[in-house]
Design an enzyme around this catalytic site. Structure first.
Site, PDB file in Angstrom:
ATOM      1  N   ASP A 155       0.824  -1.214   0.000  1.00 15.82           N
ATOM      2  CA  ASP A 155       0.000   0.000   0.000  1.00 15.82           C
ATOM      3  C   ASP A 155       0.858   1.264   0.000  1.00 15.82           C
ATOM      4  O   ASP A 155       1.969   1.267   0.530  1.00 15.82           O
ATOM      5  CB  ASP A 155      -0.919  -0.021   1.238  1.00 15.82           C
ATOM      6  CG  ASP A 155      -2.078   0.947   1.101  1.00 15.82           C
ATOM      7  OD1 ASP A 155      -2.335   1.440  -0.016  1.00 15.82           O
ATOM      8  OD2 ASP A 155      -2.731   1.219   2.129  1.00 15.82           O
ATOM      9  N   ARG A 184       0.101   7.796  -2.673  1.00 18.74           N
ATOM     10  CA  ARG A 184       0.677   8.856  -1.826  1.00 18.74           C
ATOM     11  C   ARG A 184       2.142   9.103  -2.155  1.00 18.74           C
ATOM     12  O   ARG A 184       2.617  10.233  -2.135  1.00 18.74           O
ATOM     13  CB  ARG A 184       0.500   8.483  -0.342  1.00 18.74           C
ATOM     14  CG  ARG A 184      -0.903   8.788   0.170  1.00 18.74           C
ATOM     15  CD  ARG A 184      -1.175   8.092   1.479  1.00 18.74           C
ATOM     16  NE  ARG A 184      -1.426   6.668   1.259  1.00 18.74           N
ATOM     17  CZ  ARG A 184      -1.448   5.744   2.213  1.00 18.74           C
ATOM     18  NH1 ARG A 184      -1.197   6.098   3.465  1.00 18.74           N
ATOM     19  NH2 ARG A 184      -1.716   4.495   1.928  1.00 18.74           N
ATOM     20  N   TRP A 185       2.859   8.048  -2.459  1.00 15.17           N
ATOM     21  CA  TRP A 185       4.282   8.198  -2.829  1.00 15.17           C
ATOM     22  C   TRP A 185       4.407   9.144  -4.025  1.00 15.17           C
ATOM     23  O   TRP A 185       5.247  10.039  -4.040  1.00 15.17           O
ATOM     24  CB  TRP A 185       4.858   6.826  -3.170  1.00 15.17           C
ATOM     25  CG  TRP A 185       6.301   6.805  -3.529  1.00 15.17           C
ATOM     26  CD1 TRP A 185       7.363   6.646  -2.681  1.00 15.17           C
ATOM     27  CD2 TRP A 185       6.858   6.951  -4.851  1.00 15.17           C
ATOM     28  NE1 TRP A 185       8.548   6.680  -3.387  1.00 15.17           N
ATOM     29  CE2 TRP A 185       8.263   6.864  -4.719  1.00 15.17           C
ATOM     30  CE3 TRP A 185       6.310   7.145  -6.126  1.00 15.17           C
ATOM     31  CZ2 TRP A 185       9.123   6.955  -5.819  1.00 15.17           C
ATOM     32  CZ3 TRP A 185       7.175   7.243  -7.213  1.00 15.17           C
ATOM     33  CH2 TRP A 185       8.558   7.156  -7.057  1.00 15.17           C
ATOM     34  N   ARG A 226      -0.817   9.681  -9.586  1.00 12.94           N
ATOM     35  CA  ARG A 226      -0.848   8.441  -8.810  1.00 12.94           C
ATOM     36  C   ARG A 226      -0.248   7.247  -9.557  1.00 12.94           C
ATOM     37  O   ARG A 226       0.437   6.413  -8.967  1.00 12.94           O
ATOM     38  CB  ARG A 226      -2.304   8.080  -8.445  1.00 12.94           C
ATOM     39  CG  ARG A 226      -2.958   8.984  -7.427  1.00 12.94           C
ATOM     40  CD  ARG A 226      -4.405   8.537  -7.193  1.00 12.94           C
ATOM     41  NE  ARG A 226      -4.460   7.122  -6.850  1.00 12.94           N
ATOM     42  CZ  ARG A 226      -4.284   6.643  -5.623  1.00 12.94           C
ATOM     43  NH1 ARG A 226      -4.062   7.466  -4.621  1.00 12.94           N
ATOM     44  NH2 ARG A 226      -4.334   5.345  -5.392  1.00 12.94           N
ATOM     45  N   HIS A 251       2.361   3.586  -9.018  1.00 15.00           N
ATOM     46  CA  HIS A 251       2.171   2.162  -9.317  1.00 15.00           C
ATOM     47  C   HIS A 251       3.369   1.616 -10.110  1.00 15.00           C
ATOM     48  O   HIS A 251       3.796   0.479  -9.895  1.00 15.00           O
ATOM     49  CB  HIS A 251       0.871   1.939 -10.094  1.00 15.00           C
ATOM     50  CG  HIS A 251      -0.362   2.303  -9.308  1.00 15.00           C
ATOM     51  ND1 HIS A 251      -0.534   1.918  -8.005  1.00 15.00           N
ATOM     52  CD2 HIS A 251      -1.461   3.026  -9.640  1.00 15.00           C
ATOM     53  CE1 HIS A 251      -1.704   2.368  -7.563  1.00 15.00           C
ATOM     54  NE2 HIS A 251      -2.284   3.054  -8.541  1.00 15.00           N
ATOM     55  N   SER A 306      -7.504  -5.364  -4.879  1.00 15.74           N
ATOM     56  CA  SER A 306      -8.607  -5.925  -4.100  1.00 15.74           C
ATOM     57  C   SER A 306      -9.902  -5.855  -4.894  1.00 15.74           C
ATOM     58  O   SER A 306     -10.018  -5.116  -5.884  1.00 15.74           O
ATOM     59  CB  SER A 306      -8.768  -5.154  -2.786  1.00 15.74           C
ATOM     60  OG  SER A 306      -9.326  -3.873  -3.033  1.00 15.74           O
ATOM     61  N   ASN A 339     -10.988  -2.453  -5.050  1.00 17.39           N
ATOM     62  CA  ASN A 339     -10.243  -1.568  -5.951  1.00 17.39           C
ATOM     63  C   ASN A 339     -10.915  -1.409  -7.317  1.00 17.39           C
ATOM     64  O   ASN A 339     -10.587  -0.480  -8.071  1.00 17.39           O
ATOM     65  CB  ASN A 339      -8.800  -2.057  -6.141  1.00 17.39           C
ATOM     66  CG  ASN A 339      -7.913  -1.875  -4.921  1.00 17.39           C
ATOM     67  OD1 ASN A 339      -6.992  -2.658  -4.693  1.00 17.39           O
ATOM     68  ND2 ASN A 339      -8.159  -0.843  -4.119  1.00 17.39           N
TER      69      ASN A 339
END
Ligand code: IPE
Ligand code: IPE
Ligand code: MG
Length: 262
Positions: free
Chosen positions: A27, A31-32, A40, A44, A72, A75
């Protein structure tokens, strides 16, 4: 293993107490990226590199089962464009890593409601699983379109059908039988479950299987979780005492932190 072996770890492991099965909730990709002003999806892509490095490290250390939560059931509610990037990254990962998996005796499989995945991804998954089936050193499992509650409900349905058809009686239903109806039927329960990014929840991952799993949470975001972070998590696992409901004295008398499977 191949050339880029990281420097000696600050976390020396006891090879006699390795977790057999490590599961990871990967996870923090979004945010990274956002912290660096990036979109975003860039997170990934960086996260896919962590997958590559952590798989390699787990294999090097001697982990037998590595299970990664990649997507998930929940998701699917994300924006379509983000889902499409994730699926493309997944296909690319499988294509790029096939040879490394084969060279390192890694058997690949996917678990989850795979029929919801795009057709080409399903085919790539099946192809990779078939091409690596002989791998005898480590089982790498990706949880995709996975939800533990759905897995448990599907198991209950299958068992109910067997009882209705007279193939099974209600008294036959025990922990082992139930576990054999889950996606993880052929795997031991996870010994260690890691979640990155500072969230303290399971998000519908391996709910049945993690009844006695040691949990490890770190603030590190998944794209920053690399070999040394993995070593640290396994090292911390080795400092713990697994008691399975017994007293410390009973565990000491047993001489090892072994316990029942379920
Ligand atoms: C994990 O990173 C990857 C997936 C869930 C697919 P996130 O995309 O959840 O990243 P955050 O939690 O928003 O930072
Ligand atoms: C959990 O991460 C699922 C995966 C890592 C694949 P999420 O980012 O979807 O979890 P929540 O929404 O924060 O619980
Ligand atoms: Mg998240």
């Amino acid at each position: 293993m191949s050339a880029e072996i990281p420097p000696e770890s600050r976390y020396p492991l006891d090879n006699n107490r390795l977790p057999r099965h490590v599961a990871i909730i990967m996870d923090g990709n979004g945010r990274w990226a956002q912290r660096q002003g990036l979109r975003r999806v860039r997170g990934h892509a960086a996260g896919a590199e962590s997958v590559r490095l952590v798989v390699r490290q787990a294999r090097k250390v001697g982990i037998s089962f590595l299970t990664l939560y990649a997507f998930s059931e929940e998701n699917w509610q994300r924006p379509g464009a983000e889902i499409r990037v994730l699926m493309a990254l997944l296909s690319r990962y499988l294509q790029r890593e096939l040879k490394e998996m084969q060279d390192n005796q890694i058997a690949f499989q996917a678990i989850g409601n795979l029929s919801r995945l795009p057709q080409d991804v399903q085919e790539e998954l099946a192809k990779t699983a078939a091409a690596t089936a002989a791998g005898a050193q480590m089982v790498l499992t990706l949880a995709l379109s996975y939800g533990a509650r759905s897995e448990i409900v599907a198991a209950a349905q299958a068992i109910a059908r067997a009882v209705k058809d007279g193939r099974l009686s209600p008294e036959d239903i025990d922990h082992d039988l139930f576990a054999r109806h889950l996606f993880t039927a052929d795997m031991p329960d996870p010994d260690l479950l890691i979640r990155t990014s500072g969230e303290f929840r399971l998000s519908n991952f391996l709910l049945w299987q993690s009844a006695y799993t040691e949990l490890y949470f770190t603030d590190t975001l998944w794209p920053d979780f690399r070999e040394e972070e993995f070593m640290k998590a396994v090292w911390e696992y080795q400092q713990r005492e697994r008691r399975y409901g017994l007293t410390q004295e009973q565990i000491a008398a047993q001489g090892a932190s072994r316990g029942p499977r379920t």
